[in-house]
Enzyme design. Structure first.
Site, PDB file in Angstrom:
ATOM      1  N   ASP A  17       0.810  -1.217   0.000  1.00 13.27           N
ATOM      2  CA  ASP A  17       0.000   0.000   0.000  1.00 13.27           C
ATOM      3  C   ASP A  17       0.846   1.271   0.000  1.00 13.27           C
ATOM      4  O   ASP A  17       0.646   2.164  -0.834  1.00 13.27           O
ATOM      5  CB  ASP A  17      -0.930   0.012   1.219  1.00 13.27           C
ATOM      6  CG  ASP A  17      -2.029  -1.028   1.122  1.00 13.27           C
ATOM      7  OD1 ASP A  17      -1.983  -1.849   0.189  1.00 13.27           O
ATOM      8  OD2 ASP A  17      -2.916  -1.039   1.985  1.00 13.27           O
ATOM      9  N   ARG A  97      -0.644   5.421  16.906  1.00 12.22           N
ATOM     10  CA  ARG A  97      -0.840   6.462  15.885  1.00 12.22           C
ATOM     11  C   ARG A  97      -0.416   7.862  16.340  1.00 12.22           C
ATOM     12  O   ARG A  97       0.123   8.633  15.530  1.00 12.22           O
ATOM     13  CB  ARG A  97      -2.294   6.465  15.408  1.00 12.22           C
ATOM     14  CG  ARG A  97      -2.765   5.165  14.743  1.00 12.22           C
ATOM     15  CD  ARG A  97      -1.683   4.441  14.034  1.00 12.22           C
ATOM     16  NE  ARG A  97      -2.136   3.264  13.287  1.00 12.22           N
ATOM     17  CZ  ARG A  97      -1.378   2.210  13.083  1.00 12.22           C
ATOM     18  NH1 ARG A  97      -0.151   2.164  13.588  1.00 12.22           N
ATOM     19  NH2 ARG A  97      -1.816   1.200  12.370  1.00 12.22           N
ATOM     20  N   ASP A 126      -7.948   4.455  11.636  1.00 14.94           N
ATOM     21  CA  ASP A 126      -6.626   5.073  11.581  1.00 14.94           C
ATOM     22  C   ASP A 126      -6.622   6.405  10.854  1.00 14.94           C
ATOM     23  O   ASP A 126      -5.880   7.325  11.218  1.00 14.94           O
ATOM     24  CB  ASP A 126      -5.618   4.117  10.931  1.00 14.94           C
ATOM     25  CG  ASP A 126      -5.053   3.114  11.919  1.00 14.94           C
ATOM     26  OD1 ASP A 126      -5.232   3.324  13.138  1.00 14.94           O
ATOM     27  OD2 ASP A 126      -4.440   2.134  11.483  1.00 14.94           O
ATOM     28  N   SER A 178      -4.919  -8.501   7.144  1.00 20.32           N
ATOM     29  CA  SER A 178      -4.351  -7.177   7.364  1.00 20.32           C
ATOM     30  C   SER A 178      -3.865  -7.154   8.806  1.00 20.32           C
ATOM     31  O   SER A 178      -4.648  -7.385   9.732  1.00 20.32           O
ATOM     32  CB  SER A 178      -5.412  -6.092   7.144  1.00 20.32           C
ATOM     33  OG  SER A 178      -4.911  -4.827   7.509  1.00 20.32           O
TER      34      SER A 178
END
Length: 397
Positions: A17, A97, A126, A178
């Site tokens: 990605d 994050r 996210d 994932s």
């Protein structure tokens, strides 16, 4: 797309990605791309990832070991709060994050960039976490979120883009899950997990062994705390990062910390995930147990009332909000006497406290004993109960 954007800092993992995103941003925004690869303890080989970023079109590539900062300034403060989302999830992805975003913003300032970029999809949490944190730290920075902009709709589309642009990637059509991994946890989504009735497959393991493969003998450890933070294991002083690594090793060995749940995403949908949080589960159990002898009852009650709100703030991306910072100040004050040692037995998925001691212990054996004592008059309880029952009498005449 904005013509004002001349340089972008991209959160870059080196996978499919973000490799495609790097090339796509450069092509569609006609701007320079700087990458940041943050080592938060994901256990992946990062050697050569800067060369890969440069080969894919980056003008500069940062690769940074942030494990100690992650444990010290993010994991440990959150664990002082006792935060747990929806009563089960220890927030392993959520808490990573804010740190990644902090470094994105700092690098953007250092490099004179006008924007930051991430690889989060338009369905997930996210994107919210990255962008709210960016807004809090520097609202003048723009955010590029390609999954909300481009016409690539799937991993297959990304693979075709990568092939057309000569991007080397180890990802194939056969990737099952994932995953997100760091010092605190590993998450699995996708594959058979998209049906909440399906049991997790044999490949949905990374940090933990299965209960069937866990040792048949228990293991006993001690964890020392100072003001709510773990500082030593079995009497050996360690840094926050070292403590997380050691507890992950111990917990993973005994199959501790696996969770299979359906949760409520901030964007409004339900999502099923499997989480492994071996070290965090041990740390949570030990910390909570030590609070039992060191925290005043009413103080604990007030703090516990804040746990759901604090956990939601972390999960939803409000780490840098004034309310989280204010609650953190209260929590840190509440932890001043959470110092001592907890002994735990690790066995077949469980971290079981079996002993605790503290120089600030509020426990008094002479008050709690079932034997004879001379410090408590049991007859006094009758008046206490009578007063407590006044309101239950209603309008009795």
């Amino acid at each position: 797309m904005s013509k004002d954007i001349k340089k972008v800092v991209l959160a870059y993992s080196g996978g499919l990605d973000t490799s495609v995103i790097l090339a796509w941003i450069k092509e569609h925004y006609q701007c320079e791309v700087v990458t940041l690869t943050a080592d938060l303890g994901q256990g992946e080989e990062l050697d050569g990832i800067d060369e890969k970023a440069l080969a894919t079109g980056a003008v500069k590539a940062y690769v940074e070991d942030l494990q100690e900062e992650f444990a010290r300034d993010f994991i440990f403060p959150m664990f002082r709060s006792g935060a747990i989302y929806e009563g089960r999830y220890l927030l392993g992805t959520s808490i990573a994050r804010p740190l990644i975003t902090k470094r994105l913003v700092e690098i953007a300032h250092a490099e004179g960039a006008q924007a930051v970029a991430h690889g989060a999809t338009g369905k997930g949490n996210d994107q919210v976490r990255f962008e709210l944190a960016t807004t809090a730290l520097d609202p003048s920075l723009k955010t590029i979120a390609p999954w909300r902009e481009w016409d690539l709709k799937s991993r297959s589309d990304c693979l075709r883009f990568a092939k057309a642009h000569g991007i080397e990637t180890p990802i194939s059509h056969g990737k099952l899950y994932s995953c997100d991994r760091n010092l605190l946890h590993c998450s699995f989504e996708g594959g058979e997990l998209e049906d909440p009735w399906n049991a997790p497959g044999d490949l949905a393991y990374a940090m933990c062994v299965s209960l069937e493969d866990a040792p048949n003998e228990s293991e006993t450890i001690t964890i020392d705390f100072e003001k709510g933070d773990a500082v030593a294991i079995d009497g050996e002083k360690m840094t926050p990062g070292e403590i997380m690594i050691k507890l992950n090793e111990l917990g993973g060995k005994h199959g501790i910390g696996r969770l299979d749940m359906v949760e409520n995403r901030f964007v409004g949908m339900k999502s099923r995930g499997v989480y492994e949080t071996p070290g965090g589960t041990i740390l949570y159990a030990a910390h909570r147990d030590l609070e039992g002898i060191t925290m005043d009852r009413e103080l604990m009650s007030v703090r516990d009332g804040l746990i759901p709100r604090y956990a939601e703030m972390v999960y939803n991306g409000f780490w840098y909000s004034p309310e989280r910072e204010a609650i953190q100040a209260f929590i840190d004050k509440s932890q001043e006497h959470v110092t001592g040692t907890v002994r735990l037995k690790l066995y077949k998925g469980h971290a079981i406290p079996t002993g605790r001691k503290s120089p600030f212990s509020l426990y008094r054996a002479d008050l709690a004993t079932f034997e004879e004592d001379d410090v408590y008059n049991q007859a006094d309880a009758a008046g206490f109960i009578k007063l407590q029952g006044l309101r239950l009498r209603g309008f009795e005449k």
